[in-house]
Design a protein around this motif. Structure first.
Motif, short mmCIF file in Angstrom:
data_model
loop_
_atom_site.label_atom_id
_atom_site.label_comp_id
_atom_site.label_asym_id
_atom_site.label_seq_id
_atom_site.Cartn_x
_atom_site.Cartn_y
_atom_site.Cartn_z
N LYS A 188 21.07 83.99 29.36
CA LYS A 188 19.75 84.51 28.89
C LYS A 188 19.64 84.90 27.40
O LYS A 188 18.26 84.94 26.54
N SER A 189 20.62 85.35 26.72
CA SER A 189 20.61 85.89 25.42
C SER A 189 20.30 84.39 24.41
O SER A 189 19.97 84.57 23.43
N ARG A 190 20.58 83.22 25.12
CA ARG A 190 20.47 81.95 24.44
C ARG A 190 19.12 81.26 24.91
O ARG A 190 18.99 80.11 24.93
N LYS A 191 18.14 82.14 25.68
CA LYS A 191 16.92 81.56 26.16
C LYS A 191 17.11 80.60 27.20
O LYS A 191 16.06 79.66 27.21
N ILE A 192 18.13 80.64 28.01
CA ILE A 192 18.23 79.72 29.15
C ILE A 192 18.00 80.50 30.36
O ILE A 192 18.60 81.38 30.86
N ALA A 193 16.86 80.04 30.96
CA ALA A 193 16.52 80.84 32.27
C ALA A 193 16.72 79.93 33.39
O ALA A 193 16.25 78.99 33.69
N LEU A 194 17.93 80.34 34.38
CA LEU A 194 18.07 79.40 35.48
C LEU A 194 18.27 80.44 36.57
O LEU A 194 18.89 81.53 36.27
N THR A 195 18.20 80.02 37.77
CA THR A 195 18.24 80.89 39.06
C THR A 195 19.87 81.01 39.25
O THR A 195 20.75 80.35 38.81
N ARG A 196 20.12 82.23 39.93
CA ARG A 196 21.49 82.19 40.08
C ARG A 196 22.15 81.17 40.76
O ARG A 196 23.63 81.13 40.67
N TYR A 197 21.47 80.49 41.60
CA TYR A 197 22.25 79.39 42.20
C TYR A 197 22.75 78.35 41.02
O TYR A 197 23.75 77.69 41.52
N HIS A 198 21.80 78.13 40.30
CA HIS A 198 22.05 77.20 39.13
C HIS A 198 23.25 77.76 38.40
O HIS A 198 24.23 76.92 37.92
N VAL A 199 23.13 78.94 38.02
CA VAL A 199 24.26 79.63 37.11
C VAL A 199 25.47 79.47 37.84
O VAL A 199 26.66 79.29 37.31
N LEU A 200 25.63 79.77 39.35
CA LEU A 200 27.00 79.67 40.24
C LEU A 200 27.27 78.22 40.04
O LEU A 200 28.47 77.97 39.67
N GLN A 201 26.44 77.11 40.13
CA GLN A 201 26.96 75.90 39.98
C GLN A 201 27.68 75.40 38.72
O GLN A 201 28.51 74.99 38.53
N LEU A 202 26.97 75.95 37.58
CA LEU A 202 27.51 75.80 36.30
C LEU A 202 29.00 76.67 36.13
O LEU A 202 29.95 76.06 35.69
#
Length: 478
Positions: A188-202
């Motif tokens: 988020k600090s890098r202006k990257i808005a992803l759902t938690r499901y996508h963050v979890l995959q990363l």
């Protein structure tokens, strides 16, 4: 300018050092790429700061040349010409430069990649010890920080030093990868808005390693980012694996062989099983290898329920290493679009379940908070029972043994929608709990705890069996 995310406890320790009226000697260690250097630079950016980083595989003469160049730049050529003939002379020069500053302000001297400076027969170790013990420790405004990615080396040679640095450390800081919560904050600090499901995959691919997460692009899905970072030409994560271990360990081939063996066995291996699988000798050498990998954050030892540490099971805890061996290495020539294809297949579903289990095991504190037992003393372990002829075995990958006479039996399932307990799985759960009770003879209350991405769908089996239903949100919020 990149923002310093998380690291609350570490920053508080560094703040205590900064406010101290005595000389401070701090050791910081942790896995490569975890953000150690950034933390130190960012926290002390307003102090007079001297930094010198060891050079991998360089001779001591090259290290000295680098040191004098750094000192020359720092003092604007106000140094005697020539390269110091020894590290003892180099530290004497450092004293000469720093002393005037110490009379009026705090001075931070930061030695990055400290283990790399200890080249054979260089005399760096004794010279550094002499520098600190005979002079540095008596300078109230001096802060000396040493940092290294070779965590086991730092622990063995500095933290547990039996020689000149014995009991000299003011603070010891082990820096861990970001949690899921910190990862979300960082993106988020890098202006990257992803759902938690996508963050979890990363996270399942690169863990909470800031250097890897820094490569994630806004406007791309998790699948697109993974494909670009792992499977395109010269992709950063396709080339990282070899560099990662070679830069940390001498004779890294043995370390890598252990990682490869564990990657083939997701339930983990005992020490003896590792010895057999990797053709190692039973003795201190194997213990040393396992300790190096564990201290550096690549593997974790779990003591099975009701057993002792001699029965430990070792598992890979580094998400990137597991992903590399499972998908990147076998698909080096796949090209763009490779991950988009793999991520719809059976191999991905199997791997994602294993990766999710590992992530849950790393977020026990968050799970305990979600269960309402953050202050209850617990022991976390796994359990497995080997079958005999004509009988089936069973295993529990995560159980939380509580001081309040209860045990949470955790089942972790990664799915794209609500997880459904079918009749066959319900029967499997009943068997698992029954066998656990019989084989361990426990009298504690058992709570079946489901940890899934989107929760468990309401049906008769859930109502009858599940005591706690946690979603992935619990992992982010603890």
């Amino acid at each position: 300018m990149e923002e310093l995310i998380g690291r609350k406890e570490e920053r508080e320790q560094l703040r205590e050092v900064l406010l101290s009226r005595e000389a401070s000697f701090v050791a910081v260690y942790g896995r490569r790429r975890v953000g150690k250097t950034f933390l130190i630079r960012e926290f002390f950016k307003h102090q007079f700061f001297i930094e010198y980083a060891g050079i991998h595989d360089a001779t001591y003469r090259v290290q000295l040349e680098g040191f004098i160049l750094m000192m020359t730049e720092l003092t604007k050529d106000k140094l005697p010409s020539g390269i110091p003939s020894s590290w003892m002379e180099a530290f004497q020069l450092l004293r000469h430069v720093v002393t005037p500053r110490l009379a009026k302000e705090k001075v931070v001297i930061f030695f990055d990649e400290f283990p790399w400076l200890h080249t054979p027969r260089s005399g760096f170790g004794p010279a550094f010890e002499h520098f600190w013990n005979s002079w540095g420790s008596r300078q109230p405004n001096l802060i000396v920080i040493i940092c290294g990615s070779a965590a086991s080396w730092m622990i063995r040679r500095v933290v547990n030093n039996k020689g000149g640095l014995h009991n000299r450390l003011t603070k010891t800081i082990q820096l861990f990868p970001f949690t899921l919560r910190e990862t979300e904050q960082y993106l988020k600090s890098r202006k990257i808005a992803l759902t938690r499901y996508h963050v979890l995959q990363l996270y399942m691919v690169m863990g909470g390693i800031p250097h890897y997460l820094k490569q994630v692009k806004a406007g791309q899905s998790a699948v697109q980012n993974i494909d670009r970072l792992c499977f395109t030409r010269n992709a950063i994560l396709s080339m990282e694996f070899g560099r990662l271990y070679q830069s940390l360990f001498d004779g890294a081939e043995k370390h890598v062989s252990i990682i490869r063996a564990l990657a083939r066995k997701h339930i983990g291996l005992t020490r003896n099983e590792i010895i057999v699988a990797c053709k190692l000798r039973s003795g201190g050498g194997t213990t040393y290898l396992l300790d190096e990998l564990e201290q550096s954050g690549f593997i974790t030892a779990y003591t099975p329920f009701g057993k002792t540490s001699k029965d430990n099971i070792y598992k890979i805890s580094d998400e990137y290493s597991l992903f590399y061996l499972r998908f990147i290495e076998p698909n080096q020539d796949g090209g763009p679009g490779t991950w988009g294809t793999i991520a719809t297949g059976a191999s991905w579903r199997s791997w994602s379940g294993i990766a999710f289990e590992s992530i849950c095991q790393k977020h026990i504190s968050a799970i305990k908070t979600a269960l309402g037992i953050p202050a209850v003393y617990t022991r976390v372990s796994a359990w497995r029972w080997h079958s005999k002829a004509g009988q089936s075995g069973t295993q529990i990958d995560l159980l939380i043994d509580r001081k309040d006479d209860c045990i949470n039996i955790c089942e972790m399932k990664f799915s794209e929608t609500e997880f459904v307990i079918q009749k066959s799985y319900s029967t499997e759960l009943d068997t698992k709990l029954r066998v656990f009770k019989e084989r361990t003879a426990t009298r504690k209350q058992l709570f079946l705890t489901m940890i899934t991405t989107y929760g468990v769908k309401e049906n008769e089996y859930k109502v009858a069996q599940v005591s706690n239903d946690l979603t992935m949100d619990a992992l982010f919020e603890g």
